[in-house]
Structure formats: structure tokens, C-alpha cells
Design an enzyme around this catalytic site. Structure first.
Site, PDB file in Angstrom:
ATOM      1  N   ARG A  13       0.842  -1.196   0.000  1.00 36.62           N
ATOM      2  CA  ARG A  13       0.000   0.000   0.000  1.00 36.62           C
ATOM      3  C   ARG A  13       0.875   1.244   0.000  1.00 36.62           C
ATOM      4  O   ARG A  13       2.100   1.177   0.179  1.00 36.62           O
ATOM      5  CB  ARG A  13      -0.931   0.016   1.210  1.00 36.62           C
ATOM      6  CG  ARG A  13      -0.210   0.097   2.547  1.00 36.62           C
ATOM      7  CD  ARG A  13      -1.177   0.237   3.708  1.00 36.62           C
ATOM      8  NE  ARG A  13      -0.478   0.454   4.973  1.00 36.62           N
ATOM      9  CZ  ARG A  13      -1.046   0.994   6.049  1.00 36.62           C
ATOM     10  NH1 ARG A  13      -2.310   1.358   6.008  1.00 36.62           N
ATOM     11  NH2 ARG A  13      -0.360   1.162   7.162  1.00 36.62           N
ATOM     12  N   ASP A  34       5.507  -7.633   2.155  1.00 35.60           N
ATOM     13  CA  ASP A  34       4.749  -6.840   3.116  1.00 35.60           C
ATOM     14  C   ASP A  34       4.137  -7.773   4.140  1.00 35.60           C
ATOM     15  O   ASP A  34       4.032  -8.985   3.916  1.00 35.60           O
ATOM     16  CB  ASP A  34       3.649  -6.038   2.403  1.00 35.60           C
ATOM     17  CG  ASP A  34       3.258  -4.772   3.167  1.00 35.60           C
ATOM     18  OD1 ASP A  34       2.931  -4.898   4.372  1.00 35.60           O
ATOM     19  OD2 ASP A  34       3.269  -3.698   2.571  1.00 35.60           O
ATOM     20  N   ASP A  51       7.961 -10.326   7.150  1.00 39.15           N
ATOM     21  CA  ASP A  51       8.339  -9.312   8.138  1.00 39.15           C
ATOM     22  C   ASP A  51       9.808  -8.973   7.903  1.00 39.15           C
ATOM     23  O   ASP A  51      10.664  -9.874   7.902  1.00 39.15           O
ATOM     24  CB  ASP A  51       8.137  -9.888   9.538  1.00 39.15           C
ATOM     25  CG  ASP A  51       8.328  -8.860  10.645  1.00 39.15           C
ATOM     26  OD1 ASP A  51       9.130  -7.924  10.466  1.00 39.15           O
ATOM     27  OD2 ASP A  51       7.682  -9.009  11.703  1.00 39.15           O
ATOM     28  N   VAL A  52      10.119  -7.694   7.713  1.00 40.46           N
ATOM     29  CA  VAL A  52      11.500  -7.310   7.406  1.00 40.46           C
ATOM     30  C   VAL A  52      12.445  -7.601   8.566  1.00 40.46           C
ATOM     31  O   VAL A  52      13.671  -7.578   8.386  1.00 40.46           O
ATOM     32  CB  VAL A  52      11.599  -5.819   7.011  1.00 40.46           C
ATOM     33  CG1 VAL A  52      10.846  -5.559   5.723  1.00 40.46           C
ATOM     34  CG2 VAL A  52      11.111  -4.906   8.138  1.00 40.46           C
ATOM     35  N   ASN A  78      11.698   0.031   1.571  1.00 34.51           N
ATOM     36  CA  ASN A  78      10.691   1.073   1.773  1.00 34.51           C
ATOM     37  C   ASN A  78       9.906   0.908   3.074  1.00 34.51           C
ATOM     38  O   ASN A  78       9.373   1.879   3.593  1.00 34.51           O
ATOM     39  CB  ASN A  78       9.723   1.069   0.582  1.00 34.51           C
ATOM     40  CG  ASN A  78       8.519   1.939   0.812  1.00 34.51           C
ATOM     41  OD1 ASN A  78       8.580   3.153   0.714  1.00 34.51           O
ATOM     42  ND2 ASN A  78       7.397   1.305   1.159  1.00 34.51           N
ATOM     43  N   TYR A 146      11.461   7.477  16.136  1.00 36.48           N
ATOM     44  CA  TYR A 146      11.443   7.511  14.674  1.00 36.48           C
ATOM     45  C   TYR A 146      12.673   8.225  14.127  1.00 36.48           C
ATOM     46  O   TYR A 146      13.352   7.726  13.217  1.00 36.48           O
ATOM     47  CB  TYR A 146      10.168   8.223  14.205  1.00 36.48           C
ATOM     48  CG  TYR A 146      10.035   8.317  12.708  1.00 36.48           C
ATOM     49  CD1 TYR A 146       9.707   7.194  11.949  1.00 36.48           C
ATOM     50  CD2 TYR A 146      10.238   9.527  12.037  1.00 36.48           C
ATOM     51  CE1 TYR A 146       9.589   7.275  10.572  1.00 36.48           C
ATOM     52  CE2 TYR A 146      10.118   9.614  10.669  1.00 36.48           C
ATOM     53  CZ  TYR A 146       9.788   8.486   9.935  1.00 36.48           C
ATOM     54  OH  TYR A 146       9.682   8.578   8.570  1.00 36.48           O
ATOM     55  N   LYS A 150      15.769   6.610  11.797  1.00 37.97           N
ATOM     56  CA  LYS A 150      16.061   7.075  10.439  1.00 37.97           C
ATOM     57  C   LYS A 150      17.482   7.633  10.335  1.00 37.97           C
ATOM     58  O   LYS A 150      18.131   7.486   9.291  1.00 37.97           O
ATOM     59  CB  LYS A 150      15.031   8.117   9.999  1.00 37.97           C
ATOM     60  CG  LYS A 150      13.640   7.535   9.755  1.00 37.97           C
ATOM     61  CD  LYS A 150      13.637   6.544   8.592  1.00 37.97           C
ATOM     62  CE  LYS A 150      12.249   6.053   8.259  1.00 37.97           C
ATOM     63  NZ  LYS A 150      12.225   5.157   7.074  1.00 37.97           N
ATOM     64  N   THR A 181      -0.017   9.603   2.461  1.00 31.83           N
ATOM     65  CA  THR A 181      -0.237   8.155   2.389  1.00 31.83           C
ATOM     66  C   THR A 181      -0.999   7.739   3.645  1.00 31.83           C
ATOM     67  O   THR A 181      -1.178   8.535   4.566  1.00 31.83           O
ATOM     68  CB  THR A 181       1.096   7.386   2.330  1.00 31.83           C
ATOM     69  OG1 THR A 181       1.772   7.524   3.598  1.00 31.83           O
ATOM     70  CG2 THR A 181       1.998   7.910   1.219  1.00 31.83           C
TER      71      THR A 181
END
Length: 235
Positions: A13, A34, A51-52, A78, A146, A150, A181
């Protein structure tokens, strides 16, 4: 194998799905990894639930790419999670969870995919594109987990770019600002967009265009770079 082949995480998505669609316009075959798996009618898009944070799930995604399509040329990291919270409100578990998804997941993806990317790089252009954030460049209050995750991914991107250059694998990053998004509340996206020099929030397609460029042979002399798609926010 007649197509370039990519794995895109968070491909179900939003921004990830836009990247999948954009790569298909360039005739890529895509494995969309995903936690959820929407049904695709495109024979050159394989939805892979994973799952990453799981090495096994990464191994399955790479295996699908190589066995189904013959190679792996591009990895687009991503997948990511955005959550706000002040320092007193944040928890160790919450901090750890964001780091594992936003940074460890990309590391595991590169590590597991590396043999396939190396094989592809012998004869073709191979690339990794990581999704950062303006929060990887500038700290934001109430987003310590977060922002720090990053920043860590930004450091990994630069380190990987230097290390993998010897294998002819390019590693770059896209740096989105406010993007409309499902991850961002619509009212928040609208408010933040109006504060930008360009006067609007970005779209998933805005980001996908830059990702597709960095993934392509057109960017064959670009590595270790960060491309802001932020409407002028960092400016």
C-alpha cells in the site's frame, strides 16, 4: 530472464505500492514484500508476505525473485513505521520496535540479498534504494524513536554505499518529507503541506519517480547520495 528484477518492501500500500507500479512501467518484475499480501493479477508481480525483521522471510523473498524471475537487480527498502511520542512517554520496547523495522530490516535485507545482488552486478547494474525521511537529517520533537531510527538508517546507507561499491552495487536513499499516504493522517498531511515552500504535501508517486530513477541504470554513476523529495522542507 528478460526483465530487471526488484524486491520492494512495504509494497502492499501507499508509497511502496506506488513504487511497485512505477517499476512495472519500466518492465521490472517485482516481489512485493509486506506484512499483508493484496492479490495481484499481474504475472510479473509476486506478493510475498513477510516481516523485514525476519531473516527467514527475507530469504524467502530473495528465493522467489531468483527462482521465479532468474535474478535480483534492485532492493528497495521502503517498509517503515512512523510513531510520535515524547521522551517521557516513549518506552524501551517502543524504541526497539521502531529501530528493528526502520533500520535493522534494511540491514537484514541487504545482508540476505547480497549474494544475488553481487551475481547480478557482474553483468548488469545493481542497486539498493533506502527510504529515509527528513527526520534523518533534522531532529523533530516528540519523535525520538522515529528520528533516531532514520538517522541510523542514513548512516547504514552511507556505510553500505562505500562497502558495496567494490561489488558494483550502488546504494542511495530517497528522503521524503510529508507524503499523503495512509501512514500520515490526512489533516496532518494537509497542514504540513501548506507550510512547505511548494505549498502541498507530496504524493506516493512523487517518491516513486525518484526511487525508480535511482534503481535504474540511468543512475549508474550515483552512489551514496540522498535525494530529498520534500517540497522544499529541508531548504
Amino acid at each position: 530472464m528478460t526483465h530487471r528484477v526488484a524486491i520492494v518492501t512495504g509494497g502492499a500500500r501507499g508509497q511502496g505500492a506506488a513504487v511497485v507500479r512505477r517499476l512495472r512501467t519500466q518492465d521490472y518484475a517485482v516481489v512485493a514484500m509486506d506484512l499483508t499480501t493484496p492479490e495481484s493479477n499481474d504475472p510479473l508481480v509476486v506478493d510475498c508476505q513477510g516481516d523485514v525483521r525476519s531473516e527467514n522471510d527475507w530469504g524467502r523473498a530473495v528465493e522467489i525473485a531468483v527462482e521465479r524471475f532468474g535474478a535480483l537487480h534492485v532492493l528497495v527498502n521502503n517498509a517503515g513505521v512512523l510513531r510520535s511520542g515524547s521522551i517521557p512517554e516513549e518506552t524501551a520496547d517502543g524504541m526497539r520496535a521502531l529501530w528493528e523495522i526502520n533500520c535493522l530490516g534494511a540491514f537484514l535485507g541487504v545482508q540476505v540479498a547480497l549474494p544475488a545482488l553481487r551475481a547480478a552486478a557482474k553483468d548488469h547494474d545493481a542497486a539498493v534504494v533506502n527510504t529515509l525521511s527528513v527526520a534523518a537529517v533534522r531532529g523533530f520533537a516528540n519523535h525520538s524513536a522515529y528520528t533516531s531510527s532514520k538517522f541510523a538508517l542514513r548512516g547504514f546507507t552511507q556505510s553500505a554505499a562505500k562497502e558495496l561499491s567494490r561489488d558494483r552495487i550502488r546504494v542511495n536513499a530517497v528522503v521524503p518529507g510529508p507524503i499523503a499516504t495512509p501512514m500520515l493522517d490526512p489533516s496532518t498531511a494537509d497542514r504540513l503541506g501548506k507550510e512547505l515552500p511548494l505549498g502541498r504535501a507530496g504524493t506516493a508517486q512523487d517518491v516513486a519517480e525518484v526511487v525508480a530513477f535511482l534503481a535504474s541504470p540511468a543512475a549508474s554513476f550515483i552512489t551514496g547520495s540522498e535525494y530529498a523529495v520534500d517540497g522544499g522542507q529541508l531548504m
